[in-house]
Design a protein around this motif. Structure first.
Motif, short mmCIF file in Angstrom:
data_model
loop_
_atom_site.label_atom_id
_atom_site.label_comp_id
_atom_site.label_asym_id
_atom_site.label_seq_id
_atom_site.Cartn_x
_atom_site.Cartn_y
_atom_site.Cartn_z
N ILE A 77 8.77 -1.26 -9.85
CA ILE A 77 9.77 -2.06 -9.14
C ILE A 77 10.25 -3.17 -10.08
O ILE A 77 9.45 -4.00 -10.52
CB ILE A 77 9.18 -2.69 -7.86
N ARG A 78 11.53 -3.17 -10.35
CA ARG A 78 12.14 -4.27 -11.12
C ARG A 78 13.15 -4.93 -10.19
O ARG A 78 14.23 -4.40 -9.96
CB ARG A 78 12.83 -3.74 -12.38
N ASN A 117 4.00 -0.70 -9.42
CA ASN A 117 3.92 -1.73 -10.47
C ASN A 117 5.11 -2.68 -10.29
O ASN A 117 6.25 -2.24 -10.30
CB ASN A 117 4.00 -1.10 -11.86
N TYR A 118 4.80 -3.95 -10.13
CA TYR A 118 5.85 -4.95 -9.95
C TYR A 118 6.05 -5.67 -11.28
O TYR A 118 5.17 -6.33 -11.78
CB TYR A 118 5.45 -5.94 -8.85
N LYS A 119 7.23 -5.49 -11.83
CA LYS A 119 7.52 -6.03 -13.15
C LYS A 119 7.86 -7.52 -13.06
O LYS A 119 8.51 -7.97 -12.13
CB LYS A 119 8.71 -5.30 -13.77
N ALA A 120 7.38 -8.23 -14.07
CA ALA A 120 7.65 -9.66 -14.15
C ALA A 120 7.65 -10.06 -15.61
O ALA A 120 7.23 -9.30 -16.48
CB ALA A 120 6.58 -10.45 -13.39
N MET A 121 8.14 -11.26 -15.85
CA MET A 121 8.09 -11.80 -17.20
C MET A 121 6.90 -12.75 -17.24
O MET A 121 6.64 -13.47 -16.29
CB MET A 121 9.37 -12.56 -17.53
N VAL A 135 10.28 -7.67 -23.32
CA VAL A 135 8.85 -7.36 -23.13
C VAL A 135 8.48 -7.76 -21.72
O VAL A 135 8.50 -8.94 -21.37
CB VAL A 135 8.00 -8.12 -24.15
N GLU A 167 5.90 -7.57 -18.27
CA GLU A 167 4.53 -7.33 -17.83
C GLU A 167 4.59 -6.92 -16.36
O GLU A 167 5.66 -6.86 -15.76
CB GLU A 167 3.69 -8.58 -18.08
N GLN A 168 3.42 -6.66 -15.81
CA GLN A 168 3.45 -6.09 -14.47
C GLN A 168 2.21 -6.49 -13.68
O GLN A 168 1.18 -6.86 -14.22
CB GLN A 168 3.51 -4.57 -14.54
N ILE A 169 2.38 -6.39 -12.36
CA ILE A 169 1.24 -6.51 -11.45
C ILE A 169 1.12 -5.15 -10.77
O ILE A 169 2.05 -4.69 -10.09
CB ILE A 169 1.48 -7.61 -10.39
N ALA A 170 0.00 -4.49 -11.00
CA ALA A 170 -0.19 -3.15 -10.46
C ALA A 170 -0.89 -3.23 -9.11
O ALA A 170 -1.86 -3.99 -8.97
CB ALA A 170 -1.01 -2.31 -11.43
N MET A 171 -0.39 -2.51 -8.15
CA MET A 171 -0.99 -2.53 -6.82
C MET A 171 -1.06 -1.12 -6.26
O MET A 171 -0.18 -0.30 -6.53
CB MET A 171 -0.14 -3.38 -5.86
N TYR A 195 11.79 -13.11 -3.56
CA TYR A 195 10.83 -12.23 -4.23
C TYR A 195 10.01 -13.01 -5.26
O TYR A 195 8.82 -12.75 -5.46
CB TYR A 195 11.60 -11.10 -4.90
N ILE A 252 5.91 -12.86 -5.39
CA ILE A 252 5.15 -12.33 -6.52
C ILE A 252 4.22 -13.39 -7.09
O ILE A 252 3.15 -13.06 -7.63
CB ILE A 252 6.08 -11.73 -7.59
#
Lengths: 153, 186
Positions: free
Chosen positions: A117-118, A144-148, B42, B44-48, B143, B147
């Motif tokens: 998810i972006r 997977n929730y994408k973030a910076m 670049v 990154e992610q939070i995997a759930m 959102y 997050i």
């Protein structure tokens, strides 16, 4: 005194320039990134302190990248898609592949596909949840929730 | 004979390779790669791992009382519900853990820090029976805010040192999504 060689011609040596050009080609070939085609780079991802980098080589093996803009519009590979139809279609395809890969796979089992998810940081939760719920109902469980990261932002 | 000798003298053994064509092709390739080069950010992610939402027992939390305190949480289920109520701007207005209001005042960062403190205490309490956290989020919450809370929750650890692995979110019912201030007529 007068030789057979024409002494007025001056031909540049092209070998070094060709070498440099090949160096540049090699550089661009190595940094070429096909993943950016699936990412909507107009989205401003949220910033979190401890997001983890995706494990190298594992992320895109079996994943669907969903881009959600602040208006809640879903885009996949740059194309706007209807949430319900797209989730049903992807669910159908994922189940078909899962059954082909594993004869013990039954309808209702968790699908081995990761949904990436972006979403823009301004997206309202209801719009995001609408997309997530549609995919959950099709059997997708890994998100997977994408973030910076704070460093990279 | 002399003609043959002259012919041999002028031909020589040197063979020159014409690089022009090769260089031209190389520039073509280079131009292609330069024009198609697009640096990807670049990320990154939070995997759930999120279960089927219909399997989550949602209890609409009653209006949380004022005040807090450390208390063992045991509803007879294995989930701890955290309710996030948004303000008009989509930021955090109020947070409630089960039926306890955790944070009302302060910046968003302070509220999330207060939530982290409250949850850490509850997680550390050996009498707790829950192993998963369900975030109930107001529909107008940004959102970005959600997050950050997810990120904070994913770092929580139980009393035995194991990390929280079961974290999911659902939408607050429409009525409950209104800010608590609106509901309480403040």
């Amino acid at each position: 005194m007068s030789g057979s060689v024409d002494s007025d011609s001056a031909e540049p040596n092209l070998v070094p320039i060709l070498d440099m050009v090949f160096q540049l080609i090699t550089f661009f070939m190595l940094v070429m990134n096909f993943k950016s085609a699936s990412m909507d780079l107009n989205l401003k991802l949220p910033v979190v302190g401890s997001a983890r980098p995706a494990p190298e080589g594992k992320e895109d093996v079996n994943s669907i990248v969903l881009n959600i803009d602040p208006q809640g519009i879903l885009r996949v590979q740059g194309v706007e898609r209807n949430v319900k139809e797209f989730s049903e279609e992807e669910g159908r395809v994922a189940r078909m592949h899962a059954k082909a890969a594993n004869s013990n796979f039954k309808d209702g089992d968790d699908l081995p596909v990761t949904v990436v998810i972006r979403a823009d940081k301004e997206t309202k939760f209801a719009l995001l949840y609408r997309v997530v719920k549609a995919f959950q109902q099709q059997g997708f469980r890994f998100f997977n929730y994408k973030a910076m990261s704070e460093v990279g932002s | 004979m002399s003609r043959r000798k002259q012919h041999n003298a002028s031909s020589g053994d040197e063979v020159k390779l014409n690089m022009t064509a090769m260089l031209d092709m190389a520039f073509q390739l280079l131009a292609f790669f330069v024009l198609t080069f697009k640096p990807a950010p670049v990320e990154e992610q939070i995997a759930m791992r999120m279960p089927d939402p219909s399997r989550i027992a949602i209890r609409t939390p009653p209006p949380p009382p004022v005040g807090g305190g450390v208390e063992p949480v045991d509803f007879g289920s294995q989930q701890l519900t955290v309710s996030l109520y948004p303000d008009k701007a989509g930021e955090l207005d109020t947070i409630a853990v089960a039926t306890t209001r955790v944070a009302v005042d302060g910046t968003q960062k302070q509220k999330i820090a207060a939530l982290h403190l409250d949850l850490s205490r509850k997680f550390a309490h050996p009498g707790n029976s829950f192993d998963k956290v369900v975030l109930m989020v107001g529909s107008t919450m940004r959102y970005d805010t959600v997050i950050q809370v997810m990120d904070m929750c994913s770092q929580l650890k139980f009393a035995d040192g194991t990390q929280l692995k079961k974290l999911t979110f659902v939408e607050l019912p429409v009525v409950a999504s209104h800010t608590l201030s609106e509901r309480e007529g403040i």
